[in-house]
Design a protein around this motif. Structure first.
Motif, mmCIF file in Angstrom:
data_model
loop_
_atom_site.group_PDB
_atom_site.id
_atom_site.type_symbol
_atom_site.label_atom_id
_atom_site.label_comp_id
_atom_site.label_asym_id
_atom_site.label_seq_id
_atom_site.Cartn_x
_atom_site.Cartn_y
_atom_site.Cartn_z
ATOM 1 N N PHE A 155 47.612 38.655 45.401
ATOM 2 C CA PHE A 155 46.789 39.764 44.912
ATOM 3 C C PHE A 155 45.821 40.206 45.994
ATOM 4 C CE2 PHE A 155 44.503 35.921 43.623
ATOM 5 C CZ PHE A 155 43.204 36.189 44.044
ATOM 6 N N LYS A 156 45.358 41.435 45.857
ATOM 7 C CA LYS A 156 44.420 42.022 46.810
ATOM 8 C C LYS A 156 43.515 42.976 46.040
ATOM 9 C CE LYS A 156 44.612 45.180 50.761
ATOM 10 N NZ LYS A 156 45.546 45.839 51.692
ATOM 11 N N VAL A 157 42.201 42.796 46.196
ATOM 12 C CA VAL A 157 41.209 43.645 45.531
ATOM 13 C C VAL A 157 40.182 44.072 46.571
ATOM 14 C CG1 VAL A 157 39.438 43.753 43.724
ATOM 15 C CG2 VAL A 157 41.488 42.366 43.362
ATOM 16 N N ASN A 158 39.869 45.348 46.573
ATOM 17 C CA ASN A 158 38.832 45.835 47.467
ATOM 18 C C ASN A 158 37.506 45.187 47.068
ATOM 19 O OD1 ASN A 158 36.713 47.595 48.602
ATOM 20 N ND2 ASN A 158 38.456 48.854 49.222
ATOM 21 N N HIS A 159 36.752 44.723 48.057
ATOM 22 C CA HIS A 159 35.474 44.078 47.788
ATOM 23 C C HIS A 159 34.334 44.997 48.207
ATOM 24 C CE1 HIS A 159 32.135 41.122 48.503
ATOM 25 N NE2 HIS A 159 32.499 40.853 47.263
ATOM 26 N N LEU A 160 33.739 45.654 47.207
ATOM 27 C CA LEU A 160 32.558 46.498 47.380
ATOM 28 C C LEU A 160 32.774 47.682 48.323
ATOM 29 C CD1 LEU A 160 29.941 43.626 47.782
ATOM 30 C CD2 LEU A 160 30.549 44.839 45.682
ATOM 31 N N GLY A 161 34.031 47.973 48.655
ATOM 32 C CA GLY A 161 34.316 49.073 49.573
ATOM 33 C C GLY A 161 34.203 48.684 51.034
ATOM 34 N N TYR A 162 33.979 47.392 51.327
ATOM 35 C CA TYR A 162 33.764 46.942 52.702
ATOM 36 C C TYR A 162 34.907 46.114 53.248
ATOM 37 C CZ TYR A 162 29.040 48.039 51.150
ATOM 38 O OH TYR A 162 27.942 48.652 50.615
ATOM 39 N N SER A 163 35.634 45.440 52.362
ATOM 40 C CA SER A 163 36.651 44.505 52.800
ATOM 41 C C SER A 163 37.608 44.282 51.637
ATOM 42 C CB SER A 163 35.994 43.192 53.225
ATOM 43 O OG SER A 163 36.944 42.292 53.714
ATOM 44 N N PHE A 164 38.380 43.205 51.690
ATOM 45 C CA PHE A 164 39.295 42.865 50.605
ATOM 46 C C PHE A 164 39.195 41.380 50.287
ATOM 47 C CE2 PHE A 164 41.120 46.654 52.418
ATOM 48 C CZ PHE A 164 41.483 47.383 51.303
ATOM 49 N N VAL A 165 39.337 41.067 49.013
ATOM 50 C CA VAL A 165 39.542 39.687 48.588
ATOM 51 C C VAL A 165 41.046 39.565 48.364
ATOM 52 C CG1 VAL A 165 39.205 38.012 46.734
ATOM 53 C CG2 VAL A 165 37.281 39.418 47.528
ATOM 54 N N VAL A 166 41.651 38.589 49.014
ATOM 55 C CA VAL A 166 43.077 38.352 48.849
ATOM 56 C C VAL A 166 43.280 36.931 48.347
ATOM 57 C CG1 VAL A 166 43.799 40.028 50.591
ATOM 58 C CG2 VAL A 166 43.364 37.675 51.263
ATOM 59 N N GLY A 167 44.348 36.736 47.644
ATOM 60 C CA GLY A 167 44.637 35.408 47.134
ATOM 61 C C GLY A 167 46.028 35.353 46.564
ATOM 62 N N ARG A 168 46.294 34.267 45.849
ATOM 63 C CA ARG A 168 47.617 34.057 45.295
ATOM 64 C C ARG A 168 47.522 33.213 44.037
ATOM 65 N NH1 ARG A 168 50.931 30.203 49.022
ATOM 66 N NH2 ARG A 168 50.637 28.415 47.709
ATOM 67 N N PHE A 169 48.620 33.144 43.343
ATOM 68 C CA PHE A 169 48.761 32.219 42.225
ATOM 69 C C PHE A 169 49.722 31.135 42.682
ATOM 70 C CE2 PHE A 169 47.287 36.066 40.239
ATOM 71 C CZ PHE A 169 46.320 35.593 39.363
#
Length: 190
Positions: free
Chosen positions: A37-51
């Motif tokens: 998964f990937k979610v924009n973080h506050l418009g500055y970067s991205f939080v990425v991760g997995r299950f």
């Protein structure tokens, strides 16, 4: 949990699948499948991760891709963004509420094949206790015999959805309203 997921899958998967379609189990044991998964973080970067924990099966025949079926069960408690405190928050009721809803499920309802080999996989996705339609854009990577006497088929896919559609209303700002999922699925024919 892995045994529970596999048992549930075995009991409920692919009933009514066409006789000509091959049945596959997703190869998560060999780490030949992933859900990121990937979610924009506050418009500055991205939080990425997995299950890290999921299981699934699919039926697929390249001669009749529209007859394919897929079902994937994800252990939401296995969310991993490589940061323990953030993971604790993402698993909380502010986001996916993994304690109350330890399983996310995608089950296809319709597959459409384009002339260029791309697939649209429509289905129902349940997350955080909410079920909504979701479409995955997929591409078949390939299929064939493996070195161990088995037969495999692999796909990639991507989709995105609004967090609010699944009851996730935590405000991270206007740039952070959607999550992208990237899927790599390799199945071993049963």
């Amino acid at each position: 949990m892995k045994k529970t997921l596999l048992a549930a899958l075995g009991a409920s998967m692919l009933l009514g699948a066409p006789a000509f379609a091959a049945d596959y189990v997703i190869d998560n044991k060999g780490a030949h499948a992933s859900i990121h998964f990937k979610v924009n973080h506050l418009g500055y970067s991205f939080v990425v991760g997995r299950f890290n924990e999921f299981a699934g099966e699919f039926a697929f025949d390249a001669k009749a891709p529209e007859a394919a079926k897929v079902k994937v069960l994800v252990d939401t408690r296995s969310l991993d963004s490589n940061h323990a405190e953030r993971d604790k928050h993402l698993k909380s009721a502010d986001f996916i509420n993994a304690d109350k809803f330890p399983e996310a499920v995608f089950e296809s309802t319709k597959i459409s094949a384009a002339a260029d080999g791309k697939l649209k996989v429509e289905g129902n996705f349940t997350l955080n206790g909410v079920t909504k339609p979701l479409t995955i854009d997929a591409v078949m990577v390939g299929e064939g015999s493996d070195p161990w006497g088995g037969y495999r088929a692999g796909f990639t896919g991507s989709t995105q959805f609004a967090l609010k559609d699944y009851g996730i209303n935590y405000d991270l700002g206007p740039a952070s309203t959607h999550v992208e999922l990237q899927l790599v699925i390799e199945g071993i024919r049963k």
